[in-house]
Design an enzyme around this catalytic site. Sequence first.
Site, short mmCIF file in Angstrom:
data_model
loop_
_atom_site.label_atom_id
_atom_site.label_comp_id
_atom_site.label_asym_id
_atom_site.label_seq_id
_atom_site.Cartn_x
_atom_site.Cartn_y
_atom_site.Cartn_z
N GLU A 95 1.33 -0.48 -15.75
CA GLU A 95 1.03 -1.03 -17.07
C GLU A 95 -0.47 -1.17 -17.33
OE1 GLU A 95 2.99 -1.48 -19.44
OE2 GLU A 95 5.01 -1.82 -18.68
N GLU A 126 12.09 -0.94 4.52
CA GLU A 126 11.29 -2.15 4.62
C GLU A 126 11.03 -2.57 6.06
OE1 GLU A 126 13.95 -6.07 4.46
OE2 GLU A 126 13.94 -4.99 2.56
#
Length: 311
Positions: A95, A126
């Site tokens: 963004e 992970e």
Amino acid sequence: MPNEENRLTDLLDVLAALGTEASSTERGDLDLLGTAELVTRMNAEDRRVPEAVAERSAEIAAAVDGITARFRRGGRLIYIGAGTAGRVGVLDASECPPTFGTDPSMVVGLIAGGETAIRSAVENAEDDGDAAAQSLREIELTAHDTVVGISASGRTPYVVGGLEFARGVGALTVAIASNAASEIGAVADIAIEVVTGPEFISGSTRLKSGTAQKLVVNMLTTLSMIKLGKTHHGVMVDLLATNEKLHARSIRTVTELTGATVDDAAAALASADGSVKLAILMLSTGASAERSVQALQDADGILRVAIAGLS
């Protein structure tokens, strides 16, 4: 087998101690409630998140100042995380270019499992403690950069490994966790531990933990960009007009901040190659595009300073 069983027992003990994994006796009847009551209860839980974030204001401010200082030296902000936490970082990074006119390399989001993991779960990604370090090597991390590790549990191996590597390089390290005394907090220079407590659905850290993470990263980039002069009077002045809506917003921004007509604002934007900041400076001072560009450079991109210098 005994070693495997021991590892599983140890992991269960660790999870049992995490607030984000806890169950609440208040929510044992969720499946029996009407929809309106479910909405009320979930909203009540969500309202606790901003208060928990506010308790970490000092740490957030320290992180913003550190990130801003490194941006000014040409450094970058790199988010690392897995699952929801990784996606929060990737979203915030993506963004920044349209909002603040930044180069895509200035704020980067790295997620365990790579691009595929943005939309789909990548099994065991992970748990790879070396993967983040390898990704940071590939983007040539330096001491001028900031690495922000995001993990609800505060113990994700991918994030721990990445922060350890970043600290070894000399980069500023920041941890965002949803549990106190977190492992990533102990590794990082700045620990932002927003204790959000048990989730509405036990262990579903995309909920309150994810909301807290989003609120914190919003502040890290938004406030550092304000300090870099990416806004003026609380308005985005470095946005990129990549679509019709943003082009209209650019014209509106110029008219609001200068009092110019729509036609004059559009003409100034055309002369400024679409730069809202440059158009505002030209209209506010009557300076040429060339002189305005130089004034902005001299003012380190801060419009208020540039206007004062040309007035």
